[in-house]
Design a protein around this motif. Structure first.
Motif, PDB file in Angstrom:
ATOM      1  N   CYS A  63      54.565 -23.857  52.857  1.00  0.00           N
ATOM      2  CA  CYS A  63      54.171 -23.977  54.201  1.00  0.00           C
ATOM      3  C   CYS A  63      54.771 -25.150  54.871  1.00  0.00           C
ATOM      4  N   GLY A  70      51.924 -24.390  60.433  1.00  0.00           N
ATOM      5  CA  GLY A  70      52.550 -23.247  60.903  1.00  0.00           C
ATOM      6  C   GLY A  70      52.856 -23.461  62.149  1.00  0.00           C
ATOM      7  N   HIS A 122      47.250 -26.505  55.788  1.00  0.00           N
ATOM      8  CA  HIS A 122      48.135 -25.603  56.003  1.00  0.00           C
ATOM      9  C   HIS A 122      48.942 -25.900  57.327  1.00  0.00           C
TER      10      HIS A 122
END
Length: 193
Positions: free
Chosen positions: A101, A154, A152
């Protein structure tokens, strides 16, 4: 301890994947490849040594070299008719927190001409750039995932009610757009001008 590969080490592994069946001698390697780099990658088990052209010492990628680059051995790459290699990992040994990630976000940011965090940890993006303040298309979104330092990261791709859509790596072991609870968001970052 995880070793995150330098730009020079990454360049060498990319070069060696092109013709990975032969041992390449020093004159066939990228300019600037030194003994320190070759020794470090060999000691990490990412390169194999053997006889190259004219009997000179040569190097090629080991199975662990492929795992370092792609998270899986060469024999599994392209399985199920996949037309391309998966995203590069660039750390050894790969761990759940270093697999993709943050590597994906670093890759994209660096391709845009900016410096990334250079870290394989998702939460490293909390200190990058500046606070977006709102849902800016393409901003970098950092989420919780278990206990710190896990997380995480993104790119913001939209909202769907109480969910946020992120374009990211290591989402179902792939690069795609996935949906996450907005309550998990701990940061939205954009580049500084």
């Amino acid at each position: 301890m995880t070793h995150v590969l330098s730009a020079r080490e990454q360049k060498l592994l990319r070069h060696l994947q092109i013709d990975s069946s032969v041992f390449q001698i020093r004159s066939q390697l990228p300019l600037g490849t030194g003994t320190v780099t070759l020794t470090r990658l060999t000691e990490l088990g990412l390169l194999e040594t053997g006889p190259g052209r004219h009997g000179e010492a040569g190097w090629r990628l080991s199975e662990n070299g492929w795992r370092c680059m792609y998270g899986k051995p060469k024999s599994e790459l392209g399985a199920e008719g996949a037309p391309h290699y998966p995203l590069k990992v660039w750390s050894w040994p790969p761990t759940p927190d270093t697999m993709r990630c943050s590597s994906f976000v670093n890759f994209c940011v660096e391709k845009s001409g900016r410096a990334g965090t250079g870290s394989s940890l998702a939460r490293s993006w909390l200190g990058w750039g500046k606070d977006a303040g709102d849902w800016v298309p393409g901003c970098i979104v950092v989420l919780t995932r278990g206990q710190p330092p896990k997380g995480h990261v993104g790119f913001f791709a939209g909202r769907d009610g109480d969910r946020v859509l992120l374009l990211g790596g290591n989402q179902g072991d792939a690069v795609n757009i996935s949906s996450f609870e907005v309550s998990r968001v701990i940061g939205r970052r954009i580049a500084r001008p």
